[in-house]
Design a protein around this motif. Structure first.
Motif, mmCIF file in Angstrom:
data_model
loop_
_atom_site.group_PDB
_atom_site.id
_atom_site.type_symbol
_atom_site.label_atom_id
_atom_site.label_comp_id
_atom_site.label_asym_id
_atom_site.label_seq_id
_atom_site.Cartn_x
_atom_site.Cartn_y
_atom_site.Cartn_z
ATOM 1 N N ALA A 1 -5.695 20.533 4.480
ATOM 2 C CA ALA A 1 -4.950 19.687 3.544
ATOM 3 C C ALA A 1 -4.629 18.340 4.170
ATOM 4 C CB ALA A 1 -3.653 20.394 3.114
ATOM 5 N N ALA A 2 -4.301 18.340 5.467
ATOM 6 C CA ALA A 2 -4.052 17.071 6.162
ATOM 7 C C ALA A 2 -5.307 16.210 6.189
ATOM 8 C CB ALA A 2 -3.568 17.353 7.588
ATOM 9 N N ASP A 3 -6.465 16.841 6.388
ATOM 10 C CA ASP A 3 -7.733 16.096 6.374
ATOM 11 C C ASP A 3 -7.999 15.518 4.982
ATOM 12 O OD1 ASP A 3 -8.074 16.772 9.020
ATOM 13 O OD2 ASP A 3 -9.358 18.500 8.588
ATOM 14 N N ARG A 4 -7.680 16.296 3.934
ATOM 15 C CA ARG A 4 -7.852 15.790 2.570
ATOM 16 C C ARG A 4 -6.959 14.576 2.335
ATOM 17 N NH1 ARG A 4 -12.002 15.878 1.077
ATOM 18 N NH2 ARG A 4 -12.455 16.414 3.232
ATOM 19 N N LEU A 5 -5.731 14.643 2.866
ATOM 20 C CA LEU A 5 -4.806 13.519 2.713
ATOM 21 C C LEU A 5 -5.352 12.266 3.394
ATOM 22 C CD1 LEU A 5 -2.091 12.320 1.834
ATOM 23 C CD2 LEU A 5 -1.089 13.250 3.928
ATOM 24 N N ASP A 6 -5.951 12.418 4.544
ATOM 25 C CA ASP A 6 -6.541 11.267 5.234
ATOM 26 C C ASP A 6 -7.621 10.618 4.379
ATOM 27 O OD1 ASP A 6 -4.922 11.572 7.417
ATOM 28 O OD2 ASP A 6 -6.369 12.737 8.573
ATOM 29 N N VAL A 7 -8.457 11.447 3.784
ATOM 30 C CA VAL A 7 -9.542 10.921 2.945
ATOM 31 C C VAL A 7 -8.966 10.230 1.711
ATOM 32 C CG1 VAL A 7 -11.541 11.542 1.536
ATOM 33 C CG2 VAL A 7 -11.179 12.661 3.752
ATOM 34 N N ILE A 8 -7.994 10.894 1.086
ATOM 35 C CA ILE A 8 -7.384 10.319 -0.117
ATOM 36 C C ILE A 8 -6.731 8.976 0.187
ATOM 37 C CG2 ILE A 8 -5.443 10.620 -1.722
ATOM 38 C CD1 ILE A 8 -6.100 13.634 -1.703
ATOM 39 N N SER A 9 -5.943 8.913 1.256
ATOM 40 C CA SER A 9 -5.245 7.667 1.579
ATOM 41 C C SER A 9 -6.204 6.547 1.919
ATOM 42 C CB SER A 9 -4.267 7.899 2.731
ATOM 43 O OG SER A 9 -4.957 8.335 3.892
ATOM 44 N N SER A 10 -7.267 6.861 2.632
ATOM 45 C CA SER A 10 -8.228 5.813 3.003
ATOM 46 C C SER A 10 -8.961 5.281 1.774
ATOM 47 C CB SER A 10 -9.212 6.337 4.037
ATOM 48 O OG SER A 10 -9.980 7.407 3.513
ATOM 49 N N ARG A 11 -9.325 6.158 0.852
ATOM 50 C CA ARG A 11 -10.044 5.719 -0.344
ATOM 51 C C ARG A 11 -9.138 4.884 -1.262
ATOM 52 N NH1 ARG A 11 -14.198 9.874 -2.982
ATOM 53 N NH2 ARG A 11 -14.825 7.857 -3.836
ATOM 54 N N ILE A 12 -7.887 5.324 -1.410
ATOM 55 C CA ILE A 12 -6.960 4.555 -2.256
ATOM 56 C C ILE A 12 -6.669 3.195 -1.627
ATOM 57 C CG2 ILE A 12 -4.604 4.489 -3.157
ATOM 58 C CD1 ILE A 12 -4.726 7.473 -3.529
ATOM 59 N N GLN A 13 -6.474 3.169 -0.315
ATOM 60 C CA GLN A 13 -6.194 1.899 0.354
ATOM 61 C C GLN A 13 -7.357 0.925 0.190
ATOM 62 O OE1 GLN A 13 -3.188 1.041 2.213
ATOM 63 N NE2 GLN A 13 -4.212 -0.897 1.713
ATOM 64 N N LYS A 14 -8.558 1.443 0.318
ATOM 65 C CA LYS A 14 -9.749 0.580 0.159
ATOM 66 C C LYS A 14 -9.821 0.046 -1.272
ATOM 67 C CE LYS A 14 -14.766 0.568 0.799
ATOM 68 N NZ LYS A 14 -15.949 1.376 1.207
ATOM 69 N N SER A 15 -9.484 0.893 -2.255
ATOM 70 C CA SER A 15 -9.527 0.466 -3.658
ATOM 71 C C SER A 15 -8.526 -0.655 -3.920
ATOM 72 C CB SER A 15 -9.236 1.660 -4.563
ATOM 73 O OG SER A 15 -9.123 1.259 -5.906
ATOM 74 N N PHE A 16 -7.326 -0.523 -3.388
ATOM 75 C CA PHE A 16 -6.306 -1.556 -3.606
ATOM 76 C C PHE A 16 -6.630 -2.827 -2.834
ATOM 77 C CE2 PHE A 16 -3.361 1.746 -5.267
ATOM 78 C CZ PHE A 16 -2.975 1.072 -6.416
ATOM 79 N N ASP A 17 -7.231 -2.691 -1.687
ATOM 80 C CA ASP A 17 -7.634 -3.888 -0.934
ATOM 81 C C ASP A 17 -8.655 -4.696 -1.728
ATOM 82 O OD1 ASP A 17 -5.966 -3.220 1.134
ATOM 83 O OD2 ASP A 17 -7.520 -2.297 2.365
ATOM 84 N N ASN A 18 -9.577 -3.996 -2.367
ATOM 85 C CA ASN A 18 -10.577 -4.691 -3.177
ATOM 86 C C ASN A 18 -9.933 -5.334 -4.406
ATOM 87 O OD1 ASN A 18 -12.572 -3.857 -1.414
ATOM 88 N ND2 ASN A 18 -13.084 -2.020 -2.601
ATOM 89 N N ALA A 19 -8.958 -4.604 -5.002
ATOM 90 C CA ALA A 19 -8.308 -5.135 -6.201
ATOM 91 C C ALA A 19 -7.437 -6.337 -5.881
ATOM 92 C CB ALA A 19 -7.471 -4.034 -6.866
ATOM 93 N N LYS A 20 -6.844 -6.355 -4.693
ATOM 94 C CA LYS A 20 -5.977 -7.458 -4.320
ATOM 95 C C LYS A 20 -6.736 -8.781 -4.300
ATOM 96 C CE LYS A 20 -3.002 -9.206 -0.643
ATOM 97 N NZ LYS A 20 -2.528 -9.020 0.742
ATOM 98 N N ALA A 21 -8.000 -8.738 -3.888
ATOM 99 C CA ALA A 21 -8.806 -9.959 -3.837
ATOM 100 C C ALA A 21 -9.006 -10.552 -5.234
ATOM 101 C CB ALA A 21 -10.159 -9.655 -3.198
ATOM 102 N N LEU A 22 -8.924 -9.679 -6.272
ATOM 103 C CA LEU A 22 -9.135 -10.150 -7.635
ATOM 104 C C LEU A 22 -7.834 -10.506 -8.343
ATOM 105 C CD1 LEU A 22 -11.806 -7.502 -8.756
ATOM 106 C CD2 LEU A 22 -12.219 -9.846 -7.972
ATOM 107 N N THR A 23 -6.776 -9.724 -8.104
ATOM 108 C CA THR A 23 -5.525 -9.914 -8.846
ATOM 109 C C THR A 23 -4.445 -10.623 -8.039
ATOM 110 O OG1 THR A 23 -4.639 -7.771 -8.144
ATOM 111 C CG2 THR A 23 -6.007 -7.795 -10.129
#
Length: 964
Positions: free
Chosen positions: A724-746
């Motif tokens: 579950a901790a490994d799943r959390l690492d994957v989830i957090s990294s993917r969400i962070q990458k998504s918001f980083d990309n969105a920040k460049a646009l918004t």
């Protein structure tokens, strides 16, 4: 703590030992003379302090705290996320839950099964109505204590919950009565049996209370009132107003969701199981959860008993097939607290009993048994009072740097270490007094004994006090406070044993040794310390003299173990290195599973097993993803961002479902086809308007309503596991990458935080592993510094540190393999707190016996030479140090008594101890730690101090002599 040599001393007229190298210093002599001269006043002062402490100091339970996650550093993401939820969902945030699980082995639900479930639900829904109504009244009157509901919230919300809960209670009551049919028993009518008369009455009173604002139909009020009076004619005079009812145990109840809910009930039932979830505002380890757990269990027990009154004989047997268990985080937390209290009780009683038995075996003199027990009793009462008063004062003086906290389980460490170490201190003082009394008058013997052991007692105690004090540098709150608390108590214990104990001995006189008496020096046996073959020239002359030695057994051991020191040392290390390797390999093989702390037969753990089997434990322990924008967002942007995150999470491996405001139960993944007018579309819109969705996903505070997104992610694996901790690492990294990309646009900056069981476990593991590395180094450096200061032998001090490190890893390895064998496939690892506490206590306490032996060797060497000094020190201290080791090991092993004593006593017909209707259980972490500490002390006492230290000292002295 060791007594020094018994060779002739130069004394002054008062009988105190003269000051010279290796003997007692002038300060120690003056201190001893002061204590012995004022023995009567010292005894009176200590007894008065103990009485005042008992009468006026707050109790331990009054100031004790519980829990684990609450004491993580504020910088951890789960803690920061929790604080955001507290502010955004004021008064409605659920911090824990109780789950009522009804499960069968088949999918055939009988009428008796349905009746039991309905009976439980209608009563609990009424409790929700009562507590919500009372909360609303107290909010409106301004009398609500913020501790009851975080901060004042909208009064109308709780009136609405109370009204809805009464409607649900009476709806279920009608179903119950219809199903009951002609089974209605001919018994006295009560508020709850056979109908909910109290609910009819309450609904009429609440409607009357709200009618000026809510325009309630008066016909319903009249109907409810008539129903209540018909069912209970005296209800108007016998029923208390809701504000005066005893609802304190239920004040943390926020809401109830059950399989009977028309909107979300489908998610809460399976063919063979159904559940009801009570959401609570309290933390999972809040002490109030115990009373709530007991009251909820009492309701279930009453419903079970009521079945015996209305079921026919042919229905009673099948009705027993239905399993009803209470589980959830609050149930686990409550039973953990009960287990901790049970473990404390067992530990305290068994510690006293073991000390009493060991002292009786050692001394066979009633007064010599009484003196240590009285001293330690005074020390425990006074030390714990001092700690609780400092803790209470720190609430008001935190600005001055006073920051002390005590925890329920800390009491176990205080008791066992005070009793163990305190008894050791008394044993060594009494042993030296017996030596001195053999050749000196009693007052002089008391002075000389205290004078000559004071330095060793202080030195050895300082290793423990300083070692435990290093826990102050931990970031995790429980570690940070527990070590210094134990160190403070041990300091008080040392002071008592160096003042009250010698005062009592002085006042009692030589009769304290009755009936064995004192053997005069001239009557003691003479045993040759050296064999006919000397190790090297220089010892032979001194070694051939006849000296007053220890017992024949320890004289034999002293000669045998030092005859071939190289072989003894090598064999000694090899035997411990093998398990030590296992300990080093598995040092981080620990479990953070909170439910795993409880015995597998505990009701909450059985309920968790049923919950996991039928629903998946992750359903009630999701990973909450919080996204907080740096400024308000419009509704469309919030919805698009939420849907984008949900789609991203569904594409992540291991994610079972994602709950959001638009999909509160996670029933509608993005790839599910759904027509505009389909039943699924209608159900989805209904779910979005359900109070569960509104209160859980929409922030109630305007500051966060248009900035905070909340998504609950359910993963396929156990939320406590590393997967579950490994799943959390994957989830957090993917969400962070998504918001980083969105920040460049918004241009919008989003802060990402995670809360829930898995994020908390991840933070706890991160903090405690960091603390372990830092504290281990600090303890080693601190204890080494004390050893060098006391012994003034750098190489020898380093070696002593190496021996306790070897002992620690060997103990850890043996403990790991023992419990893995004991538990078999169910073994998840040792408790996560064990490695650090074992290390700190074993390194600190384990050095005591080494200090006792080495200080004696150093003194004897000044008169006998190296080999004879080692042999004489081993012979003289062997018996008493071994006795002290058994005392300390016994006190630690008493921590395991709650695991085996109930079962053992049950074999002889003794009743099993219970609290209310909840069976007492044991805490696995305490059992494991008690076993490990007891084993470690025995290894230190019987092996390290006996084998590894003397052989090294002989070789080291030989090397030093050859080098010079």
């Amino acid at each position: 703590m060791i007594a020094t040599g018994d060779a002739p001393h130069v004394t002054n007229d008062s009988g105190s030992a003269a000051t010279h190298d290796g003997e007692s210093t002038e300060t120690e002599s003056s201190f001893a003379k002061l204590i012995i001269a004022n023995a009567k006043w010292i005894m009176i002062v200590w007894l008065l302090l103990a009485i005042m402490a008992k009468l006026f100091a707050p109790s331990w339970n009054a100031v004790a705290l519980d829990g684990d996650f609450e004491y993580l550093p504020a910088t951890q993401t789960s803690v920061a996320g929790g604080r955001i939820l507290d502010r955004a969902f004021t008064g409605t945030r659920a911090r824990s839950s109780l789950v009522i699980v009804l499960a069968k082995d088949s999918d055939q639900w009988t009428a008796a099964d349905r009746l039991l479930g309905l009976d439980i639900l209608r009563r609990v829904y009424h409790r929700l109505a009562e507590v919500s109504w009372r909360r609303a009244e107290r909010l409106q009157s301004g009398d609500l204590n913020p501790a009851d509901a975080a901060v004042p919230i909208a009064t109308q919300r709780w009136f609405d919950v109370a009204s809805e809960a009464l409607d649900q209670a009476l709806e279920i009551d009608q179903q119950f009565y219809d199903l009951l049919g002609d089974r209605v028993p001919e018994a006295e009518v009560t508020d709850y049996e056979p109908r909910l008369a109290i609910a009819f009455w309450d609904r009429s009173q609440l409607a009357t209370r709200l009618s000026p604002d809510a325009q309630t139909d008066t016909s319903l009020i009249v109907s409810d009132l008539e129903a209540a009076v018909v069912l209970r004619p005296d209800i108007a005079t016998e029923t208390k107003p809701v504000t005066e009812r005893d609802l304190d145990a239920w004040k943390v109840l926020l809401d109830l969701y059950s399989w009977q809910d028309t909107v979300i009930g489908g998610q809460l039932k399976r063919p063979r199981a159904q559940i009801a979830v009570l959401t609570l505002s309290s933390e999972l380890a809040a002490t109030g959860n115990i009373e709530l757990l007991e009251e909820l269990q009492a309701i279930i027990d009453r419903c079970r008993d009521y079945q015996t009154e209305y079921l026919r004989v042919d229905e009673l047997g099948p009705s027993q097939d239905l399993k009803v268990r209470i589980t959830g985080s609050a149930a686990i937390g409550g039973q953990t607290l009960l287990a901790a209290r049970s473990a404390i009780t067992y530990t305290e009683w068994f510690t006293v009993a073991m000390i009493l038995i060991i002292l009786a075996v050692i001394y066979r003199a009633p007064l010599l048994v009484a003196v240590p027990l009285i001293s330690i009793g005074v020390a425990v009462v006074t030390a714990m009072a001092l700690v609780t008063m400092l803790t209470r004062a720190s609430v008001f003086l935190e600005w001055a740097g006073l920051d002390l906290r005590v925890y329920t389980t800390s009491r176990i460490f205080v008791v066992v270490i005070l009793f163990g170490a305190g008894t050791d201190y008394c044993l060594f003082l009494i042993a030296r007094l017996r030596e001195e009394a053999a050749s000196h008058p009693w007052p002089v013997a008391c002075t000389r004994a205290l004078s000559n052991v004071s330095g060793a007692l202080l030195g050895s105690a300082m290793t423990t006090i300083v070692g435990l004090g290093m826990l102050w540098f931990a970031d995790f709150g429980k570690f940070h406070h527990t070590g210094p608390i134990i160190a403070i108590c041990l300091s008080v214990g040392l002071l008592v044993c160096m003042t009250l104990t010698p005062a009592l001995l002085r006042l009692l006189g030589p009769i304290v040794f009755w009936p064995t008496g004192i053997t005069r020096e001239s009557e003691q046996p003479k045993i040759q310390l050296l064999s006919t073959r000397d190790l090297y020239e220089g010892d032979s002359t001194k070694g051939k003299s006849l000296l007053n030695s220890g017992s024949r057994f320890w004289n034999f051991m002293a000669i045998a173990l030092t005859r071939y020191p190289k072989w003894t040392l090598a064999a000694g290390w090899i035997l411990l290195i093998l398990p030590a390797i296992g300990g080093a390999v598995h040092e981080q093989s620990v479990t953070y599973n909170l439910a795993g702390q409880l015995d597998r037969l505990s009701s909450s753990r059985q309920g968790m097993s049923l919950l996991d089997r039928h629903f998946g434990v992750g359903e009630l322990a999701p990973i909450s993803v919080l996204a907080l924008a740096d400024r308000d967002q419009d509704e469309e942007t919030m919805a698009k961002t939420r849907d984008r995150l949900a789609k991203l999470l569904y594409k992540t491996e291991g994610v079972r479902r994602v709950r959001t405001m638009s999909d509160p139960l996670g029933d509608f993944p993005p790839d599910r086809d759904m027509g505009l007018l389909s039943s699924d579309a209608w159900r989805r819109r209904t779910l979005q308007n359900h109070r569960l969705a509104r209160l859980h996903f929409i922030a109630g505070e305007p500051e966060y309503t248009n900035r905070l997104l909340r998504l609950d992610v359910i993963v396929h694996v156990d939320p406590f596991s590393r997967d579950a901790a490994d799943r959390l690492d994957v989830i957090s990294s993917r969400i962070q990458k998504s918001f980083d990309n969105a920040k460049a646009l918004t241009g919008t900056q989003w802060q990402l935080l995670y809360t829930g069981t898995t994020p908390s476990i991840v933070d706890l593991r991160e903090v405690t592993l960091s603390d372990t590395r830092r504290i281990k180094l600090a303890v080693i450096v601190a204890v080494l510094a004390v050893l060098i200061l006391v012994l003034r032998r750098t190489v020898l001090s380093i070696y002593l540190i190496m021996t306790v490190l070897l002992s620690y890893y060997a103990t850890l390895g043996l403990t790991y393999y023992f419990f893995r064998f004991l538990d078999g496939p169910e073994f998840l690892g040792l408790d996560w707190k064990l490695p650090l506490f074992l290390f700190v206590i074993l390194v600190a306490v384990g050095q005591d016996y080494n200090v006792y032996l080495v200080t004696r060797i150093m003194e004897e060497r000044r008169r006998l030479g190296s080999l004879a000094a080692v042999r004489r020190a081993v012979a003289r201290t062997g018996g008493i140090v071994t006795a002290c080791g058994f005392v300390m090991a016994a006190t630690f092993l008493s921590m395991t008594s709650s695991a085996w004593w109930p079962m053992l006593s049950g074999l002889f017909g003794a009743p099993v101890e219970t609290t209310g209707t909840l069976q007492q259980t044991t805490l696995r972490g305490i059992t494991e730690l008690g076993f490990a500490l007891g084993l470690g002390v025995l290894i230190d006492t019987l092996y390290v101090r006996t084998v590894l230290v003397p052989s090294f000292v002989v070789l080291h002295d030989r090397w030093r002599k050859n080098a010079t």
